[in-house]
Design a protein around this motif. Structure first.
Motif, PDB file in Angstrom:
ATOM      1  N   LEU A 345       0.918  -1.237  -0.050  1.00  0.00           N
ATOM      2  CA  LEU A 345      -0.057   0.072   0.097  1.00  0.00           C
ATOM      3  C   LEU A 345       1.002   1.315  -0.028  1.00  0.00           C
ATOM      4  O   LEU A 345       0.468   2.134  -0.753  1.00  0.00           O
ATOM      5  CB  LEU A 345      -1.004  -0.038   1.144  1.00  0.00           C
ATOM      6  N   PHE A 346       1.785   0.979   0.797  1.00  0.00           N
ATOM      7  CA  PHE A 346       2.741   2.392   0.806  1.00  0.00           C
ATOM      8  C   PHE A 346       4.220   2.285   0.350  1.00  0.00           C
ATOM      9  O   PHE A 346       4.931   3.215   0.659  1.00  0.00           O
ATOM     10  CB  PHE A 346       2.839   2.803   2.447  1.00  0.00           C
ATOM     11  N   GLU A 347       4.434   1.192  -0.353  1.00  0.00           N
ATOM     12  CA  GLU A 347       5.649   1.130  -0.980  1.00  0.00           C
ATOM     13  C   GLU A 347       6.798   1.288   0.026  1.00  0.00           C
ATOM     14  O   GLU A 347       7.786   1.812  -0.118  1.00  0.00           O
ATOM     15  CB  GLU A 347       5.932   2.069  -1.998  1.00  0.00           C
ATOM     16  N   LEU A 348       6.609   0.750   1.249  1.00  0.00           N
ATOM     17  CA  LEU A 348       7.797   0.245   2.163  1.00  0.00           C
ATOM     18  C   LEU A 348       8.454  -0.755   2.034  1.00  0.00           C
ATOM     19  O   LEU A 348       8.107  -1.506   0.946  1.00  0.00           O
ATOM     20  CB  LEU A 348       6.896   0.201   3.561  1.00  0.00           C
ATOM     21  N   HIS A 349       9.425  -1.082   2.932  1.00  0.00           N
ATOM     22  CA  HIS A 349      10.350  -2.441   2.608  1.00  0.00           C
ATOM     23  C   HIS A 349      10.411  -2.932   4.126  1.00  0.00           C
ATOM     24  O   HIS A 349      11.551  -3.027   4.598  1.00  0.00           O
ATOM     25  CB  HIS A 349      11.617  -1.719   2.288  1.00  0.00           C
ATOM     26  N   LEU A 350       9.498  -3.274   4.718  1.00  0.00           N
ATOM     27  CA  LEU A 350       9.034  -3.763   6.017  1.00  0.00           C
ATOM     28  C   LEU A 350       9.708  -5.158   5.991  1.00  0.00           C
ATOM     29  O   LEU A 350       9.255  -5.765   5.096  1.00  0.00           O
ATOM     30  CB  LEU A 350       7.819  -3.707   6.614  1.00  0.00           C
ATOM     31  N   PRO A 351      10.663  -5.662   6.905  1.00  0.00           N
ATOM     32  CA  PRO A 351      11.026  -7.070   6.815  1.00  0.00           C
ATOM     33  C   PRO A 351       9.811  -8.316   7.182  1.00  0.00           C
ATOM     34  O   PRO A 351       9.632  -8.255   8.491  1.00  0.00           O
ATOM     35  CB  PRO A 351      12.174  -7.258   7.864  1.00  0.00           C
TER      36      PRO A 351
END
Length: 409
Positions: A345-351
């Motif tokens: 949704l937010f183009e994050l890079h959470l592991p």
């Protein structure tokens, strides 16, 4: 003595469940329709009811709760049935595909064995009460291979008195129980991870958000579970209740085979990045190529949404199992879904793997409302003590979220 016997009991229960499950699952198709999944879990619930009614001649569902009621009434002579009955019944429930845990039954066994030993040694009531708590804690320590988790269970969940003597006895029992089970099972972890897990401190803010999510998910999990329990309670006949609960369980396991049993192996593979573990044995996924991350995340979300139903169907319709391990499973899948959703949704890079592991503690903390037990069980089961910092944050925030939304009710 209590620790040794509880650890041995945990090993026996783990082994019997493992081989019972293997007896059925070795014949399953890796991809395609496995019709046995519509039969085996239901058969397990029915056989457990038969065992309780005609073999044990006692209802031992939620045995730990029943033992707690006995202790509150100062009934310290726990029936001998609880020294072996939960192992037999839990083997049938979980070995045949019940979607729950083995911790409740083995804690009941540990408490019952401690009661018998205490009376044999003519302990006074105060020490007998103490040693029963040690037996329950040693059972938890043995089944999770988590000595500190067993100690925290006895203090947080059972509410054992915190005197110096009690703490010394409890610590000894849990260490011996946990290490006995650990040694007998070949010094292996229940959630063995092959890929190293490292936490980036810059993710701390997102871990707090994950804790809030776990708290909200915990409220949903509890609400749905209580709703299903009320529906089962309206079924007066134990056979009708067993058929209905077993049928619901079978349908859910047929749709999502990951729900079969305790699910530790699936959890380990998911955290290690093996996405195929979630879709294995399903009839609606092809074995041509690896599943995409987004599809696996949606399946994880669906499994997290129905896990409470599967757990209650395993525990409240005639089956005998525990409520703690399912919260770890639910948290793992919910955390994976949550991280993947935010990334998309937010183009994050959470592991996502980190979040799946951390959310195990968050969900258990919020659902069981025992944050200390949750923290230690997760790091002890996985062996990743380096993840303690985010696990602590997620557990506390999850528990605080549940408390803030329920403190007025």
């Amino acid at each position: 003595m209590v620790g040794l016997i509880a650890g041995l009991g945990a090993f026996i229960l783990k082994t019997t469940i493992k081989w019972m499950s293997y007896l059925f699952t070795e014949h399953f198709h890796h991809s395609g329709i496995n019709w046995l999944l519509l039969i085996v879990p239901l058969a397990g619930i029915l056989l457990t009811v038969v065992l309780q009614r005609y073999g044990l001649k006692r209802n031992i569902e939620h045995g730990l709760d029943k033992i707690g009621d006995m202790l509150r009434q100062n009934q310290l002579d726990i029936p001998a049935t609880y020294t072996y009955g939960p192992i037999l019944a839990s083997t049938l429930t979980l070995g045949f595909g019940g979607s729950a845990g083995a911790e409740g039954p083995i804690a009941s066994v540990g408490a019952a064995v401690a009661s018998k030993l205490g009376r044999w040694f003519n302990l006074p009531p105060r020490l007998l009460m103490m040693i029963i708590g040690c037996g329950a804690g040693a059972g938890i320590a043995g089944i999770f291979k988590a000595p500190v988790g067993g100690i925290m269970f006895t203090l947080e969940v059972m509410g054992m008195e915190m005197t110096s003597l009690a703490m010394i006895a409890l610590t000894i029992a849990c260490i011996v129980g946990g290490m006995t089970s650990y040694g007998l099972t070949g010094f292996t972890l229940d959630v063995p991870l092959t890929h190293p897990q490292y936490f980036d401190p810059s993710m701390t803010g997102w871990v707090i958000v994950l804790g809030v999510f776990c708290g909200l998910y915990s409220l949903y999990y509890k609400w749905l579970g209580l709703l299903i329990k009320k529906l089962f309670a309206k079924l007066n006949s134990p056979w009708t209740r067993a058929v209905v609960s077993g049928s619901i369980l079978s349908i859910l396991v047929f749709l999502f085979p990951s729900l079969y049993g305790e699910g530790y192996e699936v959890m380990a593979k998911l955290i290690d990045g093996d996405l195929g573990a979630v879709t294995d044995f399903t009839f609606w996924m092809s074995d041509n190529g690896a599943p995409c991350l987004e599809m696996v995340a949606l399946i994880c979300g669906a499994i997290a949404a129905v896990k409470s139903i599967a757990c209650v169907s395993s525990n409240d319709g005639g089956g005998v199992a525990g409520d703690f391990a399912p919260t770890l499973f639910a948290g793992c899948f919910a955390g994976f879904f949550f991280a993947t959703l935010l990334n998309n949704l937010f183009e994050l890079h959470l592991p996502v793997e980190n979040f799946a592991l951390i959310a195990m503690a968050g969900a258990m903390s919020g659902i069981i409302r025992a944050p200390l037990m949750s923290m230690f069980i997760v790091v002890e089961m996985t062996g990743y003590y380096g993840m303690m910092f985010p696990v602590v944050i997620c557990s506390i925030v999850s528990r605080a979220t549940v408390w803030s939304l329920t403190s007025r009710t």
